[in-house]
Each structure stands twice: as C-alpha cells, then as structure tokens.
Design a protein around this motif. Structure first.
Motif, PDB file in Angstrom:
ATOM      1  N   ALA A  30      75.497 -12.253 -34.007  1.00 33.33           N
ATOM      2  CA  ALA A  30      74.655 -11.877 -35.144  1.00 33.33           C
ATOM      3  C   ALA A  30      74.778 -10.398 -35.493  1.00 33.33           C
ATOM      4  O   ALA A  30      74.397  -9.989 -36.595  1.00 33.33           O
ATOM      5  CB  ALA A  30      73.197 -12.219 -34.855  1.00 33.33           C
ATOM      6  N   ASN A  31      75.305  -9.602 -34.572  1.00 33.51           N
ATOM      7  CA  ASN A  31      75.416  -8.166 -34.817  1.00 33.51           C
ATOM      8  C   ASN A  31      76.842  -7.725 -35.108  1.00 33.51           C
ATOM      9  O   ASN A  31      77.102  -6.521 -35.201  1.00 33.51           O
ATOM     10  CB  ASN A  31      74.839  -7.395 -33.631  1.00 33.51           C
ATOM     11  CG  ASN A  31      73.329  -7.376 -33.641  1.00 33.51           C
ATOM     12  OD1 ASN A  31      72.712  -6.588 -34.344  1.00 33.51           O
ATOM     13  ND2 ASN A  31      72.718  -8.278 -32.880  1.00 33.51           N
ATOM     14  N   LEU A  80      69.240 -16.030 -36.058  1.00 34.38           N
ATOM     15  CA  LEU A  80      69.944 -16.246 -37.322  1.00 34.38           C
ATOM     16  C   LEU A  80      69.240 -15.495 -38.450  1.00 34.38           C
ATOM     17  O   LEU A  80      69.884 -14.813 -39.254  1.00 34.38           O
ATOM     18  CB  LEU A  80      69.999 -17.745 -37.637  1.00 34.38           C
ATOM     19  CG  LEU A  80      70.651 -18.129 -38.972  1.00 34.38           C
ATOM     20  CD1 LEU A  80      72.111 -17.689 -39.004  1.00 34.38           C
ATOM     21  CD2 LEU A  80      70.538 -19.627 -39.209  1.00 34.38           C
ATOM     22  N   GLY A  81      67.918 -15.619 -38.524  1.00 38.58           N
ATOM     23  CA  GLY A  81      67.175 -14.912 -39.561  1.00 38.58           C
ATOM     24  C   GLY A  81      67.265 -13.410 -39.409  1.00 38.58           C
ATOM     25  O   GLY A  81      67.331 -12.676 -40.406  1.00 38.58           O
ATOM     26  N   ALA A  82      67.280 -12.942 -38.174  1.00 39.79           N
ATOM     27  CA  ALA A  82      67.295 -11.500 -37.921  1.00 39.79           C
ATOM     28  C   ALA A  82      68.580 -10.848 -38.422  1.00 39.79           C
ATOM     29  O   ALA A  82      68.571  -9.669 -38.797  1.00 39.79           O
ATOM     30  CB  ALA A  82      67.123 -11.233 -36.428  1.00 39.79           C
ATOM     31  N   ARG A  83      69.676 -11.583 -38.439  1.00 39.88           N
ATOM     32  CA  ARG A  83      70.927 -10.998 -38.936  1.00 39.88           C
ATOM     33  C   ARG A  83      70.777 -10.543 -40.384  1.00 39.88           C
ATOM     34  O   ARG A  83      71.293  -9.497 -40.779  1.00 39.88           O
ATOM     35  CB  ARG A  83      72.077 -11.994 -38.814  1.00 39.88           C
ATOM     36  CG  ARG A  83      73.365 -11.466 -39.445  1.00 39.88           C
ATOM     37  CD  ARG A  83      74.548 -12.376 -39.231  1.00 39.88           C
ATOM     38  NE  ARG A  83      75.692 -11.938 -40.019  1.00 39.88           N
ATOM     39  CZ  ARG A  83      76.521 -10.951 -39.699  1.00 39.88           C
ATOM     40  NH1 ARG A  83      76.323 -10.263 -38.586  1.00 39.88           N
ATOM     41  NH2 ARG A  83      77.543 -10.634 -40.469  1.00 39.88           N
ATOM     42  N   TRP A  84      70.070 -11.357 -41.170  1.00 40.64           N
ATOM     43  CA  TRP A  84      69.887 -11.033 -42.595  1.00 40.64           C
ATOM     44  C   TRP A  84      68.451 -10.589 -42.878  1.00 40.64           C
ATOM     45  O   TRP A  84      67.967 -10.743 -43.994  1.00 40.64           O
ATOM     46  CB  TRP A  84      70.239 -12.237 -43.455  1.00 40.64           C
ATOM     47  CG  TRP A  84      71.704 -12.499 -43.549  1.00 40.64           C
ATOM     48  CD1 TRP A  84      72.609 -11.893 -44.375  1.00 40.64           C
ATOM     49  CD2 TRP A  84      72.469 -13.446 -42.781  1.00 40.64           C
ATOM     50  NE1 TRP A  84      73.870 -12.396 -44.180  1.00 40.64           N
ATOM     51  CE2 TRP A  84      73.814 -13.357 -43.199  1.00 40.64           C
ATOM     52  CE3 TRP A  84      72.150 -14.366 -41.781  1.00 40.64           C
ATOM     53  CZ2 TRP A  84      74.820 -14.136 -42.668  1.00 40.64           C
ATOM     54  CZ3 TRP A  84      73.158 -15.149 -41.248  1.00 40.64           C
ATOM     55  CH2 TRP A  84      74.470 -15.039 -41.679  1.00 40.64           C
ATOM     56  N   ILE A  85      67.775 -10.031 -41.872  1.00 41.70           N
ATOM     57  CA  ILE A  85      66.377  -9.590 -41.964  1.00 41.70           C
ATOM     58  C   ILE A  85      65.521 -10.601 -42.731  1.00 41.70           C
ATOM     59  O   ILE A  85      64.637 -10.232 -43.503  1.00 41.70           O
ATOM     60  CB  ILE A  85      66.244  -8.160 -42.535  1.00 41.70           C
ATOM     61  CG1 ILE A  85      66.888  -8.017 -43.907  1.00 41.70           C
ATOM     62  CG2 ILE A  85      66.816  -7.152 -41.556  1.00 41.70           C
ATOM     63  CD1 ILE A  85      66.600  -6.658 -44.579  1.00 41.70           C
ATOM     64  N   TYR A  86      65.804 -11.865 -42.500  1.00 47.68           N
ATOM     65  CA  TYR A  86      65.022 -12.984 -43.020  1.00 47.68           C
ATOM     66  C   TYR A  86      65.067 -13.122 -44.539  1.00 47.68           C
ATOM     67  O   TYR A  86      65.297 -14.202 -45.064  1.00 47.68           O
ATOM     68  CB  TYR A  86      63.567 -12.903 -42.548  1.00 47.68           C
ATOM     69  CG  TYR A  86      63.381 -13.383 -41.139  1.00 47.68           C
ATOM     70  CD1 TYR A  86      63.098 -14.710 -40.865  1.00 47.68           C
ATOM     71  CD2 TYR A  86      63.509 -12.500 -40.063  1.00 47.68           C
ATOM     72  CE1 TYR A  86      62.952 -15.153 -39.567  1.00 47.68           C
ATOM     73  CE2 TYR A  86      63.366 -12.942 -38.758  1.00 47.68           C
ATOM     74  CZ  TYR A  86      63.089 -14.276 -38.515  1.00 47.68           C
ATOM     75  OH  TYR A  86      62.955 -14.720 -37.225  1.00 47.68           O
TER      76      TYR A  86
END
Length: 212
Positions: A30-31, A80-86
C-alpha cells in the motif's frame, strides 16, 4: 529479548502467523508509489504498531483463529482505504474496468463511500472478537458479552470520531478534510457511527442463533 519475541511468534497457530505476515505485506504494498505520502504515516502507523504488538497481545489474551481472521479482514479493508486516504479509493474505476459500469451511478451517490464501508466493517467484523474477549477473558456470560460488544462498538466509534477530529486539527492541518474523509458532509461522523452499529447488529444475529 529477541529470543522471547521469537518464542511468542512460534507459539501462535500457523494460520494466525500467516495472517500477520500477509497484513504486513499488504501495508508494504500500500505504500509503494504512495499517492499521499504526507498523510501515509497517520494512516498506516497504528496498523504497523498493532502488527508488532500482535504476538504479545495474542499470547497474553489468546483468541480463536476465526476472531483473528475477522480483525485481519477489517485491517485489510483499512489498509486498502489508507493508501488513498479513504476519500479517493478508486473503486468506480475498478468497477468500470471490470463491468463497464461504476458503483456510484448504480447507487446514485456522489461522495466516495469507501469510508462508510469500513465503518460498517468495524461493527460487522469486530463485534464477534470483542464478544469473545469479554466472555473468554472477562468472564461475562454470552448474553452479556454480546451486549458489551455492541456497546463497545458504539463507544469505539464515538471515541474514534473525536480522536480523528483532534488529530486532524493538530497534525493534518489544512489537509484535515482529506484525512478524515468528511468530504463536505457535516453529518459524516454520525453516519459513520450509525454504519458501525448496523454492522454490529447484523454480526450479532449469527451469534444469537448459535446461542439458541
């Protein structure tokens, strides 16, 4: 110290160890080419801290593999959400690539709803593990452990919304709205909490049937 950590790791069931490794890999993936590097530490830092503490936590308070799997699924949704800041999870792009149609048009929504899904998942996936902790380690009978789990989801949701508000003011600055996923909705916190309680209610149904 290293030997003690290794012993705690080996004491875990192999399925639980595999889930921990898979989650760590998911955070790493994710990073890669992170689109929001300034906010990534706020999003992924708590997950990494929990991963590191998990062997000790599970040795101190063991859980069934099914409960660990529920927590694992929730953290995967979060990662998954954290990758695109939700607020920017591109699920519409994925849906169009697969079917030619987007999810937002199907449901008639304008905002990105991934954050609401994760709040629902918070209730749906964490109710059973909390009930197990309350019963197995807290000594509560099953009915009260389920009641406690339902109440804990509500409390946890409220505390998180307050924490998120304070954190965005102190740490996120001008990017606060992007970090907390409010997307201009003044009732976002209340809707998030409601989604979690709906998820918790649905999770209690199979638990009640099992008890019956």
């Amino acid at each position: 110290m290293i030997a003690g950590a290794a012993a705690m790791w080996k004491a875990l069931p192999i399925a639980q160890r595999r889930m921990i490794v898979a989650l760590l890999c998911a955070v790493g993936l994710a990073n890669i080419a992170q689109p929001y590097p300034d906010l990534a530490p706020l999003q992924h830092g708590p997950t990494i801290a929990l991963i590191l503490a998990t062997p000790w936590l599970l040795r101190r308070w063991p859980l069934s593999t099914s409960s660990v799997a529920c927590i694992w699924l929730f953290l995967l949704l979060h990662t998954l959400g954290a990758r695109w800041i939700y607020s920017y999870v591109p699920y519409d792009d994925w849906a169009r690539a697969l079917s030619g149609h987007d999810i937002s048009s199907l449901f008639g929504t304008e905002r990105n709803g991934y954050d609401r899904l994760v709040h629902f998942g918070f209730g749906a996936l964490l109710t059973a593990p909390i009930a197990e902790v309350a019963g197995r380690h807290g000594g509560l009978p099953m009915r009260w452990s389920m009641t406690f789990a339902f109440a804990a989801i509500g409390l946890g949701s409220a505390v998180y919304e307050i924490f998120e508000w304070l954190l965005t003011i102190l740490a996120a600055g001008e990017t606060a709205d992007y970090y907390n996923g409010q997307q201009g909705d003044v009732w976002d916190a209340q809707k998030d909490m409601a989604a979690a309680q709906v998820g918790s209610t649905l999770a209690l149904i199979p638990l009640l049937r099992r008890r019956a």
